[in-house]
Structures are given as C-alpha cells and as structure tokens.
Design a protein around this motif. Structure first.
Motif, mmCIF file in Angstrom:
data_model
loop_
_atom_site.group_PDB
_atom_site.id
_atom_site.type_symbol
_atom_site.label_atom_id
_atom_site.label_comp_id
_atom_site.label_asym_id
_atom_site.label_seq_id
_atom_site.Cartn_x
_atom_site.Cartn_y
_atom_site.Cartn_z
ATOM 1 N N LEU A 31 0.781 -1.227 -0.010
ATOM 2 C CA LEU A 31 -0.029 -0.017 -0.007
ATOM 3 C C LEU A 31 0.978 1.159 -0.063
ATOM 4 C CD1 LEU A 31 -2.673 -1.088 2.735
ATOM 5 C CD2 LEU A 31 -2.932 -0.805 -0.053
ATOM 6 N N ILE A 32 2.226 1.238 0.319
ATOM 7 C CA ILE A 32 3.075 2.153 0.236
ATOM 8 C C ILE A 32 2.985 3.086 -1.029
ATOM 9 C CG2 ILE A 32 5.227 3.214 0.262
ATOM 10 C CD1 ILE A 32 5.758 0.933 2.754
ATOM 11 N N PRO A 33 3.033 2.493 -2.227
ATOM 12 C CA PRO A 33 3.072 3.334 -3.556
ATOM 13 C C PRO A 33 1.524 4.062 -3.633
ATOM 14 C CG PRO A 33 3.739 1.144 -3.901
ATOM 15 C CD PRO A 33 3.334 1.100 -2.701
ATOM 16 N N HIS A 81 1.451 12.619 -3.002
ATOM 17 C CA HIS A 81 1.760 13.574 -4.281
ATOM 18 C C HIS A 81 0.465 14.363 -4.778
ATOM 19 C CE1 HIS A 81 4.483 14.617 -7.377
ATOM 20 N NE2 HIS A 81 3.427 14.167 -8.454
ATOM 21 N N ILE A 82 -0.510 13.613 -4.957
ATOM 22 C CA ILE A 82 -1.697 14.300 -5.596
ATOM 23 C C ILE A 82 -2.244 15.469 -4.712
ATOM 24 C CG2 ILE A 82 -4.173 13.782 -6.089
ATOM 25 C CD1 ILE A 82 -3.468 11.280 -7.261
ATOM 26 N N HIS A 83 -2.028 15.070 -3.381
ATOM 27 C CA HIS A 83 -2.693 15.915 -2.481
ATOM 28 C C HIS A 83 -1.649 17.607 -2.412
ATOM 29 C CE1 HIS A 83 -4.532 17.785 1.349
ATOM 30 N NE2 HIS A 83 -3.132 17.975 1.731
#
Length: 87
Positions: free
Chosen positions: A34-36, A43-45
């Motif tokens: 789940l890390i990616p 990144h999106i945030h």
C-alpha cells in the motif's frame, strides 16, 4: 488404538507466536504493497495544494492589475473634469 505422539490426545495447544508472526508478516507485506498508493495520494494532495496556491496568487495579481487600471481611469476622469470646469 495408540497415538503416534507422546502427548495425550487434545493436550496440544496452538502455537500463538507462529500464528502472530505470520499475521504480522502479512500485515507488513500488505502495508508494503500500500506504500505506493499512499505516496501517490500524498503527491496528488501536494499538487492540488500547489494548484490552489497558484490560483490564489493569480487572482491576487489580477485584482492588483484591475485596481491599478481603476486608479488610472479615476485620475483620467478627474483630469477631464478639471479641464471641463476650467474652460
């Protein structure tokens, strides 16, 4: 009938540490997978926050431009009025 083990029937207890270790290992594996996704979400945030900040600064620049334009128009109107009154 003789049992092949030396312990009485039903006396064996489940090995909690092995089961716990397996669960812990699975949880770590799941977390690693789940890390990616978590990194992508972060990144999106961050990109969304930057986009909002860019929009905010663009609106501020536009407002300052409009204010300067309005001030120049006001000065031209004053001069025109002064010229009309003097003649």
């Amino acid at each position: 009938m003789i049992t092949p083990t030396k312990e009485p029937v039903g006396s064996a207890t489940p090995d909690v540490t092995v089961i716990g270790a397996n669960d812990s290992r699975q949880n770590r594996t799941r977390e690693m997978q789940l890390i990616p996704e978590a990194l992508a979400r972060a990144h999106i945030h961050e990109r969304l926050r930057e986009a909002q900040e860019d929009r905010r600064s663009a609106r501020l620049l536009a407002a300052r431009r409009m204010q300067r334009r309005a001030e120049r128009a006001s000065l031209r109107a004053r001069r025109a009025l002064a010229m009309a009154v003097m003649h």
